[in-house]
Design a protein around this motif. Structure first.
Motif, short mmCIF file in Angstrom:
data_model
loop_
_atom_site.label_atom_id
_atom_site.label_comp_id
_atom_site.label_asym_id
_atom_site.label_seq_id
_atom_site.Cartn_x
_atom_site.Cartn_y
_atom_site.Cartn_z
N MET A 7 -4.51 3.90 -2.57
CA MET A 7 -5.47 5.00 -2.60
C MET A 7 -6.07 5.10 -4.00
O MET A 7 -5.34 5.18 -4.98
CB MET A 7 -4.79 6.31 -2.22
CG MET A 7 -5.75 7.50 -2.13
SD MET A 7 -4.91 9.06 -1.75
CE MET A 7 -4.28 8.71 -0.10
N SER A 8 -7.39 5.11 -4.08
CA SER A 8 -8.06 5.17 -5.37
C SER A 8 -7.97 6.58 -5.97
O SER A 8 -7.63 7.55 -5.28
CB SER A 8 -9.54 4.79 -5.21
OG SER A 8 -10.22 5.77 -4.46
N ALA A 9 -8.30 6.68 -7.26
CA ALA A 9 -8.28 7.97 -7.93
C ALA A 9 -9.30 8.93 -7.32
O ALA A 9 -9.04 10.13 -7.18
CB ALA A 9 -8.56 7.78 -9.43
N VAL A 10 -10.46 8.38 -6.93
CA VAL A 10 -11.50 9.21 -6.32
C VAL A 10 -11.00 9.77 -4.99
O VAL A 10 -11.19 10.96 -4.68
CB VAL A 10 -12.80 8.41 -6.13
CG1 VAL A 10 -13.83 9.22 -5.34
CG2 VAL A 10 -13.38 8.01 -7.48
N GLN A 11 -10.36 8.92 -4.17
CA GLN A 11 -9.83 9.37 -2.89
C GLN A 11 -8.75 10.43 -3.08
O GLN A 11 -8.69 11.42 -2.34
CB GLN A 11 -9.27 8.19 -2.10
CG GLN A 11 -8.57 8.57 -0.80
CD GLN A 11 -9.50 9.20 0.21
OE1 GLN A 11 -10.63 8.77 0.38
NE2 GLN A 11 -9.02 10.24 0.88
N THR A 12 -7.90 10.23 -4.08
CA THR A 12 -6.84 11.21 -4.35
C THR A 12 -7.43 12.55 -4.75
O THR A 12 -7.00 13.61 -4.26
CB THR A 12 -5.91 10.70 -5.46
OG1 THR A 12 -5.30 9.47 -5.04
CG2 THR A 12 -4.83 11.71 -5.77
N LEU A 13 -8.43 12.54 -5.62
CA LEU A 13 -9.07 13.78 -6.03
C LEU A 13 -9.78 14.45 -4.86
O LEU A 13 -9.74 15.68 -4.72
CB LEU A 13 -10.07 13.50 -7.16
CG LEU A 13 -9.46 13.12 -8.52
CD1 LEU A 13 -10.56 12.72 -9.50
CD2 LEU A 13 -8.63 14.26 -9.08
N TYR A 14 -10.43 13.65 -4.03
CA TYR A 14 -11.11 14.21 -2.86
C TYR A 14 -10.11 14.85 -1.91
O TYR A 14 -10.31 15.97 -1.41
CB TYR A 14 -11.89 13.10 -2.15
CG TYR A 14 -12.67 13.57 -0.95
CD1 TYR A 14 -13.93 14.16 -1.10
CD2 TYR A 14 -12.16 13.44 0.34
CE1 TYR A 14 -14.65 14.59 0.00
CE2 TYR A 14 -12.88 13.87 1.44
CZ TYR A 14 -14.12 14.44 1.26
OH TYR A 14 -14.83 14.87 2.35
N LEU A 15 -9.01 14.14 -1.64
CA LEU A 15 -7.97 14.66 -0.77
C LEU A 15 -7.40 15.97 -1.31
O LEU A 15 -7.23 16.95 -0.57
CB LEU A 15 -6.86 13.62 -0.62
CG LEU A 15 -5.65 13.99 0.24
CD1 LEU A 15 -6.06 14.20 1.68
CD2 LEU A 15 -4.59 12.90 0.16
N ALA A 16 -7.10 15.99 -2.60
CA ALA A 16 -6.54 17.20 -3.21
C ALA A 16 -7.53 18.36 -3.14
O ALA A 16 -7.14 19.50 -2.85
CB ALA A 16 -6.15 16.91 -4.66
N GLY A 17 -8.80 18.08 -3.39
CA GLY A 17 -9.79 19.15 -3.38
C GLY A 17 -10.04 19.73 -2.00
O GLY A 17 -10.05 20.95 -1.82
N VAL A 18 -10.22 18.86 -1.00
CA VAL A 18 -10.49 19.34 0.35
C VAL A 18 -9.27 20.06 0.92
O VAL A 18 -9.39 21.14 1.51
CB VAL A 18 -10.91 18.16 1.26
CG1 VAL A 18 -10.99 18.61 2.73
CG2 VAL A 18 -12.25 17.60 0.81
N ASN A 19 -8.10 19.47 0.76
CA ASN A 19 -6.89 20.11 1.28
C ASN A 19 -6.63 21.46 0.60
O ASN A 19 -6.18 22.41 1.25
CB ASN A 19 -5.69 19.20 1.10
CG ASN A 19 -5.66 18.07 2.12
OD1 ASN A 19 -6.57 17.95 2.95
ND2 ASN A 19 -4.65 17.23 2.06
N SER A 20 -6.91 21.54 -0.70
CA SER A 20 -6.73 22.82 -1.39
C SER A 20 -7.68 23.88 -0.84
O SER A 20 -7.31 25.05 -0.67
CB SER A 20 -6.96 22.65 -2.89
OG SER A 20 -5.99 21.79 -3.46
N ALA A 21 -8.92 23.46 -0.54
CA ALA A 21 -9.90 24.41 0.00
C ALA A 21 -9.44 24.96 1.34
O ALA A 21 -9.49 26.18 1.58
CB ALA A 21 -11.26 23.73 0.13
N PHE A 22 -8.99 24.08 2.23
CA PHE A 22 -8.53 24.54 3.54
C PHE A 22 -7.23 25.33 3.42
O PHE A 22 -7.03 26.34 4.11
CB PHE A 22 -8.33 23.36 4.49
CG PHE A 22 -9.61 22.86 5.09
CD1 PHE A 22 -10.30 23.62 6.01
CD2 PHE A 22 -10.12 21.62 4.74
CE1 PHE A 22 -11.49 23.16 6.58
CE2 PHE A 22 -11.29 21.15 5.29
CZ PHE A 22 -11.99 21.92 6.21
#
Length: 302
Positions: free
Chosen positions: A1-16
């Motif tokens: 998993m790339s750094a961009v994917q990790t940041l995206y996952l963390a951001g979206v999951n945090s929002a929900f």
């Protein structure tokens, strides 16, 4: 998993993980649901809930492909109509809104595909509304923070078992994601994707709403950071961190493995504020509510 994917996952999951519990608390503050005649929650109720959680994945995997979306649609429709009857009293208006939402979910999946942002936004809306409804039916119905803390702790052990000893979690995720009405929220944009399970959202919303009912603002200040840090951020960043430390990156870290111990410790911390408020205590006028000193050292039974 790339750094961009990790940041995206963390951001979206945090929002929900933040939006759904806050929605449940807002519903709790504004809407009263009829309390079912179930008495007080106890160990038997937790055992029944865990039995349901244990059986559900096997039911999903056993259903034929064509039957799964039908069953999920019926479950979603039932959950929405029960939970939002106090909000939209007129049956025709309520059912029209529910059918329109479910139709958007279904048609966007069929016409645009499972990677469509439109489908994921519609599906996430359905899942979020159901979690808000189910949370309030339980918390307003008498479920207490103590019950939820133990339930989440058992759920964490369950997720750890089925992610490692009996690798069922990934099979279940793969089986469900290909159909409309997936029991998860998330957002996919191109190669970036983030998905959080409905069960995880329910655990976060139950814990947050029960903490608010039991201890007011102090409960909310404790629950929300735990949800965001251990429910959304930790599961997202743990795989690459483990991979960097060990050379082996796990494909999946169940969210409850991180959240459950933190939530239970949070419950133990909140207990130091005194006995939990019951629903009738919460609804009582402020001047009539018992303080910890008035309540004494013995916690109420209901």
């Amino acid at each position: 998993m790339s750094a961009v994917q990790t940041l995206y996952l963390a951001g979206v999951n945090s929002a929900f993980a933040l939006a759904v519990p806050l929605g449940a608390v807002l519903y709790f503050r504004k809407v009263r649901v009829p309390r079912p005649p179930v008495g007080t929650f106890n160990g038997r109720d937790i055992a029944v809930m865990m039995g349901f959680v244990l059986a559900l994945p096997f039911l999903y995997l056993a259903l034929p492909g064509a039957a799964l979306p039908v069953v999920l649609c019926l479950v979603f429709a039932g959950g929405l109509t029960v939970g939002y009857q106090p909000v939209v009293a007129r049956n025709l208006l309520r059912w029209s809104a529910i059918l329109a939402l479910l139709a958007t979910d279904f048609t966007s999946r069929l016409l645009l595909g499972g990677n469509s942002p439109v489908y994921w936004l519609a599906n996430s809306c359905v899942v979020g509304l159901i979690v808000v409804s189910a949370t309030n039916l339980n918390v307003q119905g008498g479920m207490r923070l103590r019950n939820i803390a133990w339930f989440v702790l058992l759920l964490g052990a369950y997720d750890l078992t089925f992610a490692t000893v009996l690798p069922l979690t990934q099979r279940l995720a793969d089986a469900i994601q290909g159909y409309p009405f997936a029991p998860s929220a998330g957002l996919r944009i191109g190669d970036l994707g983030a998905v959080i399970g409905m069960g995880d959202l329910l655990a976060y919303a139950l814990f947050t709403t029960a903490a608010y009912k039991a201890y007011g603002a102090a409960g909310l200040r404790t629950a929300l950071p735990l949800v965001v840090v251990f429910g959304a951020l930790a599961p997202a960043v743990a795989p690459p961190v483990i991979g960097w430390l060990t050379g082996h990156t796990p494909s999946l870290i169940p969210a409850q493995v991180c959240f459950a111990p933190a939530a239970f410790i949070g419950y133990l911390v909140l207990r130091r504020h005194g006995p939990e408020r019951r629903m009738r205590d919460y609804l009582a006028p402020a001047e009539a509510r018992p303080t910890p000193a008035m309540a004494g050292a013995v916690e109420p039974a209901a």
